[in-house]
Design a protein around this motif. Structure first.
Motif, PDB file in Angstrom:
ATOM      1  N   PHE A   1      -8.632   7.790   3.520  1.00 31.67           N
ATOM      2  CA  PHE A   1      -7.543   8.085   2.549  1.00 31.67           C
ATOM      3  C   PHE A   1      -6.288   6.867   3.233  1.00 31.67           C
ATOM      4  O   PHE A   1      -6.130   7.032   4.337  1.00 31.67           O
TER       5      PHE A   1
ATOM      6  N   PHE B   1      -1.617  15.574  -0.136  1.00 30.89           N
ATOM      7  CA  PHE B   1      -1.839  14.176  -0.526  1.00 30.89           C
ATOM      8  C   PHE B   1      -2.026  13.981  -2.005  1.00 30.89           C
ATOM      9  O   PHE B   1      -2.296  14.812  -2.845  1.00 30.89           O
ATOM     10  N   ARG B   2      -1.717  12.796  -2.538  1.00 30.32           N
ATOM     11  CA  ARG B   2      -1.720  12.449  -3.952  1.00 30.32           C
ATOM     12  C   ARG B   2      -2.348  11.246  -4.059  1.00 30.32           C
ATOM     13  O   ARG B   2      -1.885  10.054  -3.502  1.00 30.32           O
ATOM     14  N   ALA B   3      -3.596  11.085  -4.534  1.00 28.58           N
ATOM     15  CA  ALA B   3      -4.526   9.916  -4.739  1.00 28.58           C
ATOM     16  C   ALA B   3      -4.142   9.238  -6.085  1.00 28.58           C
ATOM     17  O   ALA B   3      -4.176   9.968  -7.200  1.00 28.58           O
ATOM     18  N   PHE B   4      -4.150   7.982  -6.168  1.00 30.88           N
ATOM     19  CA  PHE B   4      -3.878   7.307  -7.493  1.00 30.88           C
ATOM     20  C   PHE B   4      -4.990   6.239  -7.720  1.00 30.88           C
ATOM     21  O   PHE B   4      -5.069   5.764  -8.811  1.00 30.88           O
ATOM     22  N   SER B   5      -5.845   5.789  -6.699  1.00 29.61           N
ATOM     23  CA  SER B   5      -6.975   4.989  -7.211  1.00 29.61           C
ATOM     24  C   SER B   5      -7.731   5.078  -6.052  1.00 29.61           C
ATOM     25  O   SER B   5      -7.710   5.555  -4.967  1.00 29.61           O
ATOM     26  N   HIS B   6      -9.078   4.205  -6.067  1.00 31.94           N
ATOM     27  CA  HIS B   6     -10.038   4.268  -5.040  1.00 31.94           C
ATOM     28  C   HIS B   6     -10.766   2.882  -5.141  1.00 31.94           C
ATOM     29  O   HIS B   6     -10.389   2.249  -6.127  1.00 31.94           O
ATOM     30  N   ASP B   7     -11.362   2.654  -4.129  1.00 34.22           N
ATOM     31  CA  ASP B   7     -12.277   1.679  -3.828  1.00 34.22           C
ATOM     32  C   ASP B   7     -13.600   1.982  -3.435  1.00 34.22           C
ATOM     33  O   ASP B   7     -13.637   2.724  -2.618  1.00 34.22           O
TER      34      ASP B   7
ATOM     35  N   LEU C   1     -12.969   4.548  -0.434  1.00 35.86           N
ATOM     36  CA  LEU C   1     -11.427   4.642   0.097  1.00 35.86           C
ATOM     37  C   LEU C   1     -10.588   5.072  -1.037  1.00 35.86           C
ATOM     38  O   LEU C   1     -10.374   4.653  -2.243  1.00 35.86           O
ATOM     39  N   LEU C   2      -9.908   6.325  -0.633  1.00 37.82           N
ATOM     40  CA  LEU C   2      -8.695   6.536  -1.611  1.00 37.82           C
ATOM     41  C   LEU C   2      -7.500   6.286  -1.424  1.00 37.82           C
ATOM     42  O   LEU C   2      -7.196   6.052   0.024  1.00 37.82           O
ATOM     43  N   HIS C   3      -6.714   5.724  -2.353  1.00 41.16           N
ATOM     44  CA  HIS C   3      -5.301   5.400  -2.232  1.00 41.16           C
ATOM     45  C   HIS C   3      -4.299   6.309  -2.915  1.00 41.16           C
ATOM     46  O   HIS C   3      -4.677   6.740  -3.783  1.00 41.16           O
ATOM     47  N   GLY C   4      -3.214   6.288  -2.182  1.00 45.39           N
ATOM     48  CA  GLY C   4      -2.180   7.151  -2.892  1.00 45.39           C
ATOM     49  C   GLY C   4      -1.035   7.382  -1.660  1.00 45.39           C
ATOM     50  O   GLY C   4      -0.871   6.416  -1.041  1.00 45.39           O
ATOM     51  N   ILE C   5      -0.149   8.510  -1.748  1.00 46.46           N
ATOM     52  CA  ILE C   5       0.945   8.731  -0.818  1.00 46.46           C
ATOM     53  C   ILE C   5       0.564  10.085   0.111  1.00 46.46           C
ATOM     54  O   ILE C   5      -0.019  11.012  -0.634  1.00 46.46           O
TER      55      ILE C   5
ATOM     56  N   ASP D   1      -0.524   4.264   0.784  1.00 43.85           N
ATOM     57  CA  ASP D   1       0.065   2.920   0.334  1.00 43.85           C
ATOM     58  C   ASP D   1       1.549   2.733   0.760  1.00 43.85           C
ATOM     59  O   ASP D   1       2.157   1.528   0.488  1.00 43.85           O
TER      60      ASP D   1
END
Lengths: 133, 133
Positions: free
Chosen positions: B86, A112-118, B120-124, B89
DNA sequence: CTGCGTGCAAATGCTTTGCAAAGAC
DNA sequence: GTCTTTGCAAAGCATTTGCACGCAG
């Protein structure tokens, strides 16, 4: 090539009232909250106009949309640095919080690759604490 | 005083297909995702039945609703310990993450009292990374 | 004047609900 | 057979959009 050279957008009583809501409250507002505030100065603003103006203000970069889990969208003035929000579980008002947790990169499974968060904090705001004494 | 003593709920082909979706995928699913999975084994499940069963399964404690910012609700098996999610996106699939960030109590202004948080983590996700090579 | 912005009402899109028929037990 | 669950279609809600008029520039 119609360049929108000059005006293109007009100032109306309604639009002014909507912008004022954000400047005066200083916190993220939902469309319904905007409508309530706008009614103070422009009694005849319609909800359709609120929605239309929120969209325009986002497109022109004056506002940004703030999405929160299970909540209607809020909008806040743009240009602020990375921050998160606080939702009062009693009155449902949203407030901005400064800063961010440090090591947000919690155990991410391989691949997994995370780029941002809320991040959203829940609780009770100062105005509502008396009600829960 | 009508006690729902015995049965009260019946097992149907549709309900089994809906429950199976969660057991087999092992990740939070939206109503539309549930419908897709359920169609594999019960071709005639309707979206109304999916919504009705999700609500029932939440009420009886088998599922819990997972709200994410700007996303339709997801549902996941209940009983798990505190964790976060997670969101890919690219494909919009949601995955569960273990653990939680430590010092989550970031700068809370005086007068506020926080009781919980959502992260919440965002990514691929691994399946979508190839598409972004 | 010109034409953008507004209010109203109709149109969406997602979720819920009423009802008659199908199906579980 | 009885009573729950289903599918369909209509009803709800929040949000968006079409249209004719009103108002800003």
């Amino acid at each position: 090539m119609k360049l929108k050279s000059t005006v293109a957008t007009r100032n109306t009583r309604q639009k002014d009232a909507i912008r004022a809501a954000f400047v005066e409250t200083g916190r993220p507002l939902s469309p319904e909250e905007v409508l309530s505030y706008a009614h103070r100065t422009a009694a005849d603003v319609s909800i359709a106009t609120v929605y239309r103006n929120l969209k325009m203000l986002v497109e022109e970069g004056w506002l940004i949309a703030v999405q929160l889990p299970g909540e209607p969208p809020r909008y806040e003035l743009s240009g602020k640095e990375h921050h998160h929000h606080f939702l009062c579980d009693d009155c449902r008002k949203v407030y901005e919080l400064e800063g961010c947790v440090p090591a947000i990169e919690l155990k991410l499974p391989r691949g997994f690759r995370a780029f941002s968060h809320d991040l959203l904090l829940h609780g009770i705001c100062p105005a509502c604490i008396p009600k829960h004494a």
